[in-house]
Design an enzyme around this catalytic site. Structure first.
Site, PDB file in Angstrom:
ATOM      1  N   TRP A  99       0.811  -1.135   0.020  1.00 12.27           N
ATOM      2  CA  TRP A  99       0.039  -0.085   0.003  1.00 12.27           C
ATOM      3  C   TRP A  99       0.823   1.301   0.042  1.00 12.27           C
ATOM      4  CZ3 TRP A  99      -4.806   0.197  -1.618  1.00 12.27           C
ATOM      5  CH2 TRP A  99      -5.614  -0.952  -1.644  1.00 12.27           C
ATOM      6  N   HIS A 264       5.596 -12.021  -0.686  1.00 15.19           N
ATOM      7  CA  HIS A 264       5.392 -10.557  -0.746  1.00 15.19           C
ATOM      8  C   HIS A 264       6.261  -9.309   0.078  1.00 15.19           C
ATOM      9  CE1 HIS A 264       2.473  -7.320  -1.055  1.00 15.19           C
ATOM     10  NE2 HIS A 264       2.488  -7.075   0.340  1.00 15.19           N
TER      11      HIS A 264
END
Length: 289
Positions: A99, A264
């Protein structure tokens, strides 16, 4: 508290904590969910030898305040805007993840004259359909977005920290590192910002405002001539190997670096290498000027 002494800046009545170490060209590192500036500790070690490294804790994360507002992406946008202006950050190289990439790309698109370069990995892009996510990511985000089971998993069980974070690594974290990631979210009320982010994922046109924002910065990313450094890993959660190849072919003025195995949270598995590569990239561009 935390891994390093942090500074604080007041933004519209709430304090944002941030790391500010090193000297030289300005580099801002933006994290995602459910992490903090702590995610960048291995990257900052080599990078701070050649650059001033500024790594904020997004509002609601790390040592930043947890304001009462819902902390949708639009609220995070406003806080990031105020942060860059409060520190008068110019000629910035952005290092982006998750994000933090959505917020960084959005800010860079609107302030391109203040940006010197973009380094990024496992970033948020507008997924045209749910089928554009991997099967594992589809299943995860459908769970996280469930208003009953997802909230219970994130808010009551702290499942994003306890399960999703370790599941996004190629190698396990130490107990000391896990304790630092747990620390800001010690009670259920503190976990609301973690819950909000999965519900903002731009998929199939929804949420409409986030999808529009992601589409705008994604289109801009594909056309801007700003220097770029793109990191990817095998088995990426948001950026598959095929998708990485697509970006390698379609991004302009971009150097692509495959990191090997990762999922990730690439900074935990390859943080030092990322820092070394960004430091060399910055130094080479500086010497060429």
């Amino acid at each position: 508290m935390g891994w390093i002494e942090k500074k604080r800046v007041s933004l519209a009545g709430s304090d944002m904590a941030y790391v500010d170490v090193g000297s030289g060209p300005c580099v801002v590192l933006l994290h995602g969910n459910p992490t903090s500036s702590f995610l960048w500790r291995h990257t900052i070690t080599p990078l701070s030898k050649v650059a001033r490294c500024i790594a904020p804790d997004l509002m609601g994360f790390g040592d930043s305040d947890k304001p009462a507002d819902a902390l949708r992406i639009v609220e995070h946008q406003r806080y990031i805007e105020r942060f860059f202006d409060a520190l008068d950050l110019q000629d910035v190289t952005l290092v982006l993840h998750d994000w933090g990439s959505a917020l960084g790309f959005d800010w860079a698109r609107r302030h391109e004259s203040r940006v010197r370069g973009l380094a990024f990995m496992e970033f948020v892009w507008p997924f045209p359909t749910w089928l554009d996510l991997s099967p594992a990511s589809q299943n995860l985000f459908r769970l996280l977005q469930d208003p009953v089971d997802g909230r219970r998993f994130i808010i009551e069980q702290n499942g994003f920290v306890e399960n999703v974070l370790p599941g996004g690594l190629a190698h396990p974290l130490s107990e000391e590192d896990m304790a630092e990631y747990r620390r800001p979210f010690s009670d259920p009320a503190s976990r609301e910002p973690i819950w909000r982010f999965p519900n903002e994922l731009p998929v199939a046109g929804q949420p409409s405002d986030v999808y529009a924002m992601a589409s705008a910065y994604h289109d801009w990313l594909l056309t801007t001539d700003l220097p770029k450094l793109f990191f990817w890993a095998e088995s990426g959660a948001l950026i598959s190997r095929d998708r990485a190849g697509w970006y390698e072919r379609n991004l302009t003025n971009c150097r692509t670096i495959p990191l090997g195995q990762g999922v990730h949270y690439l900074q935990e598995d390859h943080g030092e290498r990322i820092g070394v590569e960004v430091a060399e990239w910055i130094t080479q561009r500086r010497d060429a000027d």
